[in-house]
Motif scaffolding. Structure first.
Motif, PDB file in Angstrom:
ATOM      1  N   GLY A 123      40.093   1.860  -7.610  1.00 50.61           N
ATOM      2  CA  GLY A 123      40.692   1.958  -8.934  1.00 50.61           C
ATOM      3  C   GLY A 123      40.672   3.368  -9.490  1.00 50.61           C
ATOM      4  N   GLY A 124      40.746   4.354  -8.613  1.00 42.88           N
ATOM      5  CA  GLY A 124      40.704   5.752  -9.032  1.00 42.88           C
ATOM      6  C   GLY A 124      39.952   6.578  -8.012  1.00 42.88           C
ATOM      7  N   PRO A 125      39.264   7.626  -8.458  1.00 42.23           N
ATOM      8  CA  PRO A 125      38.512   8.466  -7.519  1.00 42.23           C
ATOM      9  C   PRO A 125      37.514   7.661  -6.695  1.00 42.23           C
ATOM     10  CG  PRO A 125      38.654   9.521  -9.664  1.00 42.23           C
ATOM     11  CD  PRO A 125      39.192   8.131  -9.841  1.00 42.23           C
ATOM     12  N   VAL A 126      37.373   8.059  -5.441  1.00 40.82           N
ATOM     13  CA  VAL A 126      36.445   7.376  -4.536  1.00 40.82           C
ATOM     14  C   VAL A 126      35.050   7.958  -4.765  1.00 40.82           C
ATOM     15  CG1 VAL A 126      35.895   6.851  -2.141  1.00 40.82           C
ATOM     16  CG2 VAL A 126      38.298   7.019  -2.873  1.00 40.82           C
ATOM     17  N   THR A 127      34.159   7.158  -5.278  1.00 38.47           N
ATOM     18  CA  THR A 127      32.785   7.592  -5.543  1.00 38.47           C
ATOM     19  C   THR A 127      31.806   6.734  -4.746  1.00 38.47           C
ATOM     20  OG1 THR A 127      32.424   6.071  -7.394  1.00 38.47           O
ATOM     21  CG2 THR A 127      33.482   8.194  -7.911  1.00 38.47           C
ATOM     22  N   HIS A 128      30.593   7.210  -4.636  1.00 40.57           N
ATOM     23  CA  HIS A 128      29.612   6.440  -3.874  1.00 40.57           C
ATOM     24  C   HIS A 128      29.304   5.116  -4.565  1.00 40.57           C
ATOM     25  CE1 HIS A 128      26.922   8.620  -6.690  1.00 40.57           C
ATOM     26  NE2 HIS A 128      26.088   7.590  -6.543  1.00 40.57           N
ATOM     27  N   ARG A 129      29.306   5.088  -5.877  1.00 41.96           N
ATOM     28  CA  ARG A 129      29.026   3.840  -6.589  1.00 41.96           C
ATOM     29  C   ARG A 129      30.135   2.821  -6.340  1.00 41.96           C
ATOM     30  NH1 ARG A 129      27.399   7.899 -10.064  1.00 41.96           N
ATOM     31  NH2 ARG A 129      25.174   7.852 -10.637  1.00 41.96           N
ATOM     32  N   ARG A 130      31.372   3.271  -6.351  1.00 44.29           N
ATOM     33  CA  ARG A 130      32.480   2.352  -6.125  1.00 44.29           C
ATOM     34  C   ARG A 130      32.515   1.841  -4.688  1.00 44.29           C
ATOM     35  NH1 ARG A 130      36.944   5.747  -9.736  1.00 44.29           N
ATOM     36  NH2 ARG A 130      36.346   4.815 -11.739  1.00 44.29           N
ATOM     37  N   ILE A 131      32.152   2.690  -3.743  1.00 41.60           N
ATOM     38  CA  ILE A 131      32.075   2.232  -2.355  1.00 41.60           C
ATOM     39  C   ILE A 131      30.994   1.163  -2.212  1.00 41.60           C
ATOM     40  CG2 ILE A 131      31.387   2.916  -0.018  1.00 41.60           C
ATOM     41  CD1 ILE A 131      34.243   3.694  -0.664  1.00 41.60           C
ATOM     42  N   LEU A 132      29.839   1.398  -2.814  1.00 45.63           N
ATOM     43  CA  LEU A 132      28.757   0.419  -2.722  1.00 45.63           C
ATOM     44  C   LEU A 132      29.091  -0.868  -3.456  1.00 45.63           C
ATOM     45  CD1 LEU A 132      25.660   2.774  -3.160  1.00 45.63           C
ATOM     46  CD2 LEU A 132      26.448   1.656  -1.055  1.00 45.63           C
ATOM     47  N   GLY A 133      30.017  -0.811  -4.406  1.00 46.28           N
ATOM     48  CA  GLY A 133      30.412  -2.002  -5.151  1.00 46.28           C
ATOM     49  C   GLY A 133      31.467  -2.846  -4.459  1.00 46.28           C
ATOM     50  N   ARG A 134      31.949  -2.389  -3.299  1.00 42.89           N
ATOM     51  CA  ARG A 134      32.935  -3.166  -2.529  1.00 42.89           C
ATOM     52  C   ARG A 134      32.268  -3.714  -1.277  1.00 42.89           C
ATOM     53  NH1 ARG A 134      34.372  -0.629  -7.064  1.00 42.89           N
ATOM     54  NH2 ARG A 134      36.561  -1.069  -7.601  1.00 42.89           N
ATOM     55  N   ASP A 135      32.745  -4.882  -0.834  1.00 41.44           N
ATOM     56  CA  ASP A 135      32.139  -5.464   0.361  1.00 41.44           C
ATOM     57  C   ASP A 135      32.845  -4.961   1.611  1.00 41.44           C
ATOM     58  OD1 ASP A 135      34.471  -7.060   0.769  1.00 41.44           O
ATOM     59  OD2 ASP A 135      33.645  -8.662  -0.466  1.00 41.44           O
ATOM     60  N   ASP A 136      32.261  -5.283   2.771  1.00 39.56           N
ATOM     61  CA  ASP A 136      32.785  -4.782   4.033  1.00 39.56           C
ATOM     62  C   ASP A 136      34.215  -5.254   4.283  1.00 39.56           C
ATOM     63  OD1 ASP A 136      30.327  -3.635   4.315  1.00 39.56           O
ATOM     64  OD2 ASP A 136      29.757  -4.732   6.127  1.00 39.56           O
TER      65      ASP A 136
END
Length: 217
Positions: free
Chosen positions: A77-90
């Protein structure tokens, strides 16, 4: 090897100046500079997103990597951040076109940043070899990936990614070698361009993309 802090981000003027200095060390470079002109610098924003994008692009075409990155941005939903990556599943990450192994790599990178096991702000202050050594602690980051990040995101001026296939081919052509040099031989040949190896690498990448010089003899 650089042991101190890097310089400011690379400009085209800086590349041109360093290539002229490198040509004093190796006059053969002047022919390439005259024929090809000064290559454009490649400057990337240091941080998690750039390092992750390098992992994404491994063993992929430029177009394929760009398509995956666009899907990751949509997923985040915008910039790729470490928090957003960790908030998505495999499964969500796999749907972006990432292999199972790369999902493990980027999730591991995100976790290291979140846990402060990798401090990318601190890495910006390291010398080249220290920065590369720190990045090599990340699973999925090999020597080539660490060197590319150090060159383009950190602005280090004396790096020649000798494991890069295009650079090895370019060095083979430039030095009129009968066989493609391995990474060790390429690194040894590049020593004569120190401390301007990053700029010479840009020139050699540009050389790799043309056959005009070979045809002209």
């Amino acid at each position: 090897m650089i042991t101190g802090r890097h310089t400011t981000p690379t400009s085209r003027r800086q590349v041109a100046r360093e290539l002229q200095q490198a040509a004093l060390l190796d006059p053969g470079l002047q022919r390439l500079i005259d024929a090809l002109g000064c290559p454009e610098p490649r400057v990337r924003e240091p941080g998690f997103a750039t390092l992750l994008s390098i992992i994404v692009s491994q063993q992929l075409s430029t177009g394929g990597a760009a398509a995956i990155w666009r899907r990751l941005e949509r997923l985040c939903g915008g910039p790729v951040t470490h928090r957003r990556i960790l908030g998505r599943d495999d499964a969500q990450l796999r749907q972006c076109g990432l292999s199972r192994q790369k999902v493990e790599y980027i999730r591991g990178l995100a976790r290291m940043v979140a846990d402060r096991d990798l401090d990318l702000d601190a890495v910006r202050e390291f010398g080249a070899e220290a920065a590369i050594a720190e990045l090599l602690k990340v699973r999925g980051i090999g020597r080539w990936s660490a060197e590319i990040y150090a060159m383009f995101a950190l602005g280090h001026r004396d790096i020649f990614p000798a494991g890069d296939l295009a650079l090895r081919v370019a060095v083979q052509r430039y030095a009129s070698l009968g066989a493609r040099p391995d990474a060790g031989t390429t690194a040894a040949l590049a020593e004569k361009w120190s401390p301007h190896r990053s700029s010479v690498a840009l020139l050699m990448w540009k050389y790799y993309g043309t056959t005009a010089l070979d045809a002209s003899g």
